[in-house]
Scaffold this motif. Structure first.
Motif, mmCIF file in Angstrom:
data_model
loop_
_atom_site.group_PDB
_atom_site.id
_atom_site.type_symbol
_atom_site.label_atom_id
_atom_site.label_comp_id
_atom_site.label_asym_id
_atom_site.label_seq_id
_atom_site.Cartn_x
_atom_site.Cartn_y
_atom_site.Cartn_z
ATOM 1 N N VAL A 307 -6.916 -0.238 -48.911
ATOM 2 C CA VAL A 307 -7.722 -0.795 -47.821
ATOM 3 C C VAL A 307 -7.975 0.317 -46.810
ATOM 4 O O VAL A 307 -7.162 1.232 -46.649
ATOM 5 C CB VAL A 307 -6.988 -1.989 -47.171
ATOM 6 C CG1 VAL A 307 -7.742 -2.518 -45.954
ATOM 7 C CG2 VAL A 307 -6.795 -3.103 -48.203
ATOM 8 N N TYR A 308 -9.102 0.229 -46.109
ATOM 9 C CA TYR A 308 -9.391 1.264 -45.102
ATOM 10 C C TYR A 308 -9.896 0.640 -43.808
ATOM 11 O O TYR A 308 -10.420 -0.479 -43.774
ATOM 12 C CB TYR A 308 -10.410 2.268 -45.633
ATOM 13 C CG TYR A 308 -11.861 1.814 -45.581
ATOM 14 C CD1 TYR A 308 -12.745 2.297 -44.627
ATOM 15 C CD2 TYR A 308 -12.357 0.897 -46.523
ATOM 16 C CE1 TYR A 308 -14.064 1.907 -44.594
ATOM 17 C CE2 TYR A 308 -13.680 0.486 -46.503
ATOM 18 C CZ TYR A 308 -14.541 0.997 -45.527
ATOM 19 O OH TYR A 308 -15.852 0.594 -45.498
ATOM 20 N N CYS A 309 -9.705 1.390 -42.734
ATOM 21 C CA CYS A 309 -10.278 1.105 -41.429
ATOM 22 C C CYS A 309 -11.041 2.351 -41.002
ATOM 23 O O CYS A 309 -10.701 3.459 -41.400
ATOM 24 C CB CYS A 309 -9.190 0.802 -40.400
ATOM 25 S SG CYS A 309 -8.170 -0.626 -40.790
ATOM 26 N N ALA A 310 -12.061 2.185 -40.194
ATOM 27 C CA ALA A 310 -12.838 3.336 -39.736
ATOM 28 C C ALA A 310 -13.353 3.064 -38.338
ATOM 29 O O ALA A 310 -13.769 1.944 -38.019
ATOM 30 C CB ALA A 310 -13.999 3.621 -40.684
ATOM 31 N N GLY A 311 -13.304 4.070 -37.479
ATOM 32 C CA GLY A 311 -13.795 3.915 -36.120
ATOM 33 C C GLY A 311 -13.428 5.109 -35.261
ATOM 34 O O GLY A 311 -12.935 6.136 -35.757
ATOM 35 N N ARG A 312 -13.641 4.966 -33.961
ATOM 36 C CA ARG A 312 -13.357 6.037 -33.011
ATOM 37 C C ARG A 312 -11.910 5.960 -32.554
ATOM 38 O O ARG A 312 -11.383 4.877 -32.288
ATOM 39 C CB ARG A 312 -14.270 5.918 -31.790
ATOM 40 C CG ARG A 312 -15.749 5.862 -32.104
ATOM 41 C CD ARG A 312 -16.305 7.201 -32.539
ATOM 42 N NE ARG A 312 -16.229 8.214 -31.503
ATOM 43 C CZ ARG A 312 -16.690 9.455 -31.638
ATOM 44 N NH1 ARG A 312 -17.249 9.826 -32.798
ATOM 45 N NH2 ARG A 312 -16.595 10.323 -30.662
ATOM 46 N N LEU A 313 -11.278 7.102 -32.440
ATOM 47 C CA LEU A 313 -9.924 7.170 -31.904
ATOM 48 C C LEU A 313 -9.952 7.128 -30.389
ATOM 49 O O LEU A 313 -10.873 7.660 -29.754
ATOM 50 C CB LEU A 313 -9.237 8.464 -32.365
ATOM 51 C CG LEU A 313 -9.016 8.619 -33.870
ATOM 52 C CD1 LEU A 313 -8.435 9.995 -34.171
ATOM 53 C CD2 LEU A 313 -8.102 7.528 -34.399
ATOM 54 N N ARG A 314 -8.919 6.501 -29.808
ATOM 55 C CA ARG A 314 -8.842 6.443 -28.347
ATOM 56 C C ARG A 314 -7.381 6.514 -27.923
ATOM 57 O O ARG A 314 -6.473 6.149 -28.667
ATOM 58 C CB ARG A 314 -9.474 5.159 -27.820
ATOM 59 C CG ARG A 314 -8.932 3.871 -28.445
ATOM 60 C CD ARG A 314 -9.755 2.684 -27.990
ATOM 61 N NE ARG A 314 -9.285 1.409 -28.513
ATOM 62 C CZ ARG A 314 -9.620 0.927 -29.708
ATOM 63 N NH1 ARG A 314 -10.412 1.632 -30.492
ATOM 64 N NH2 ARG A 314 -9.163 -0.250 -30.105
ATOM 65 N N ASP A 315 -7.164 6.998 -26.718
ATOM 66 C CA ASP A 315 -5.806 7.136 -26.208
ATOM 67 C C ASP A 315 -5.166 5.774 -25.972
ATOM 68 O O ASP A 315 -5.855 4.765 -25.801
ATOM 69 C CB ASP A 315 -5.810 7.939 -24.897
ATOM 70 C CG ASP A 315 -6.088 9.421 -25.118
ATOM 71 O OD1 ASP A 315 -5.845 9.906 -26.242
ATOM 72 O OD2 ASP A 315 -6.559 10.088 -24.179
ATOM 73 N N ASP A 316 -3.859 5.771 -25.953
ATOM 74 C CA ASP A 316 -3.079 4.561 -25.695
ATOM 75 C C ASP A 316 -3.409 4.045 -24.295
ATOM 76 O O ASP A 316 -3.092 4.705 -23.304
ATOM 77 C CB ASP A 316 -1.587 4.905 -25.803
ATOM 78 C CG ASP A 316 -0.681 3.701 -25.607
ATOM 79 O OD1 ASP A 316 -1.164 2.650 -25.124
ATOM 80 O OD2 ASP A 316 0.516 3.821 -25.922
ATOM 81 N N PRO A 317 -4.034 2.867 -24.175
ATOM 82 C CA PRO A 317 -4.432 2.384 -22.850
ATOM 83 C C PRO A 317 -3.243 2.019 -21.976
ATOM 84 O O PRO A 317 -3.374 1.950 -20.758
ATOM 85 C CB PRO A 317 -5.292 1.154 -23.170
ATOM 86 C CG PRO A 317 -4.764 0.668 -24.482
ATOM 87 C CD PRO A 317 -4.392 1.913 -25.242
ATOM 88 N N TYR A 318 -2.079 1.780 -22.581
ATOM 89 C CA TYR A 318 -0.893 1.416 -21.812
ATOM 90 C C TYR A 318 -0.066 2.627 -21.418
ATOM 91 O O TYR A 318 0.928 2.483 -20.708
ATOM 92 C CB TYR A 318 -0.030 0.448 -22.619
ATOM 93 C CG TYR A 318 -0.781 -0.781 -23.051
ATOM 94 C CD1 TYR A 318 -1.233 -1.709 -22.115
ATOM 95 C CD2 TYR A 318 -1.066 -1.000 -24.393
ATOM 96 C CE1 TYR A 318 -1.937 -2.827 -22.515
ATOM 97 C CE2 TYR A 318 -1.774 -2.111 -24.794
ATOM 98 C CZ TYR A 318 -2.202 -3.026 -23.855
ATOM 99 O OH TYR A 318 -2.909 -4.130 -24.265
ATOM 100 N N LYS A 319 -0.453 3.795 -21.917
ATOM 101 C CA LYS A 319 0.222 5.056 -21.588
ATOM 102 C C LYS A 319 1.715 5.010 -21.913
ATOM 103 O O LYS A 319 2.537 5.628 -21.248
ATOM 104 C CB LYS A 319 -0.001 5.411 -20.110
ATOM 105 C CG LYS A 319 -1.466 5.520 -19.725
ATOM 106 C CD LYS A 319 -1.659 6.058 -18.338
ATOM 107 C CE LYS A 319 -3.122 6.001 -17.905
ATOM 108 N NZ LYS A 319 -4.046 6.678 -18.805
#
Length: 386
Positions: A307-319
């Motif tokens: 199975v795969y997922c695809a998208g943009r990476l983003r920083d941890d919003p909760y830090k």
């Protein structure tokens, strides 16, 4: 830092037994330079002790920067199946029945803690009845929040939170399932081969190799291109040596939830001679597009399809970590699956820059993975010599 507790299997699973640097040497040869409010409780794909609290003063604006120096202290290693006889014993252990009955590593504490081990006999247990793990409550509706069923194989998309990979290519061979025994119970994870001079290295999550500060996994076996009913079209490879980052082994630090394993041969052949390997990159730019792969085993998935997922990476919003997030509803069993940047869907090749590690309780549709920096590179440099 120690985020905690597993992305749990839902009731149906239990009812059924539950500048950047690129490393890319396919064989001995030259290295190739290339382009890599306070948070809520956390759900892990692995079972870990809960976080002590918010990470005061920490941000997710960049990678961790360990002091320069030798790999000593950054890498912890363990000898697994050293001899041919030991390797054969490991492979013989994994009968088709045991492979089918192995549980996602996220159930480690529940199973080995005595809560479920004696009761996994096909008797349904409502998800709402699951106990609290550490200080983090289970999400009863987790399975419902994932896709209703693995999507039919179709042309790869640059944005998906969990679809069956049907495009073939290198990634369908280099990604595989991991089978292991921890504290007397059998579990599964995901992993990927990596191109290296030794031709024997796979990368996975640290919690798929060592239980944080606890035990090392036993009977560790990698099955690339895993198929239905335990088929192994490219062989089965027992672990010779196992490696995790020092911060993971000493304090189960999720920023360094990375493991690598040097495999034994199968039929006299090295694993990347059979299936190839993906490149691996360190200190790559944060953000950008990524594809994540794995073998999720919780409903609506069964663990027998890539199975795969695809998208943009983003920083941890909760830090609460330096990890990056990827939109992904893959369930437990996908732990350790590779994240590839610069991925070409046509060839199935890219650069591994992270892997599936954990999810937050209030967001089961986002997976987080550790940043591959200096310590990850030290880990790889050690493993490729293992």
């Amino acid at each position: 830092m120690t985020l905690s507790t597993p992305l749990l299997a839902a009731a149906p699973l239990l009812a059924g037994l539950m500048g950047p640097a690129l490393i890319g040497a396919a064989a001995p040869g030259p290295w190739q330079a290339a382009p890599a409010p306070a948070g809520p409780p956390v759900h892990h794909y692995q079972t870990r002790r809960p976080a002590a609290g918010p990470l005061a003063g920490r941000t997710s604006s960049g990678p961790a920067s360990p002091p320069p120096g030798p790999a000593s202290g950054h890498v912890v290693e363990h000898v697994a199946a050293r001899t041919t006889a030991e390797q054969r014993r490991v492979l013989d252990y994994w009968t088709p029945e045991r492979m089918a009955n192995a549980l996602p590593i996220g159930l480690l504490d529940l199973v080995t803690g005595g809560d479920l081990l004696g009761g996994l006999t096909g008797r349904p247990r409502p998800a709402a009845a699951f106990p609290r793990l550490g200080a983090v409550p289970v999400v009863p509706a987790l399975a419902a929040s994932a896709p209703r069923g693995p999507q039919a194989a179709r042309a790869p998309r640059s944005g998906t939170v969990g679809a069956r990979w049907g495009a073939g290519g290198a990634v369908a061979r280099t990604t595989g399932r991991v089978f292991m025994t921890v504290n007397g119970a059998d579990f599964v994870c995901s992993a990927s081969t990596v191109r290296s001079a030794s031709r024997d290295v796979v990368v996975t999550a640290g919690h798929c190799v060592k239980d944080g500060t606890g035990q090392w996994a036993q009977n560790w076996t990698f099955v690339p291109g895993y198929g239905t009913r335990g088929s192994h079209p490219y062989g089965r490879y027992a672990a010779r040596r196992m490696f995790v980052t020092g911060p993971w082994a000493r304090r189960a630090d999720d920023d360094y939830d990375i493991g690598m394993v040097a495999l034994a041969t199968w039929g006299g052949r090295h694993v990347t001679d059979v299936v190839g390997g993906q490149d691996i990159a360190f200190n790559a730019p944060r953000g950008g597009q990524a594809y994540g792969f794995g073998y999720p085993a919780d409903p609506p998935y069964r663990g027998d399809r890539l199975v795969y997922c695809a998208g943009r990476l983003r920083d941890d919003p909760y830090k609460q970590s330096r990890d990056q997030g990827l939109g992904c509803a893959m369930t437990a069993g996908s732990s350790g699956g590779p994240w590839l940047t610069g991925f070409d869907p046509a060839s199935g090749r890219g650069r591994i820059t992270s892997l599936s590690s954990f999810k937050y309780t209030d967001d089961p549709r986002t997976m987080y993975g550790p940043y591959f920096g200096a310590i990850a590179r030290a880990l790889f440099d050690t493993a490729r010599r293992g």
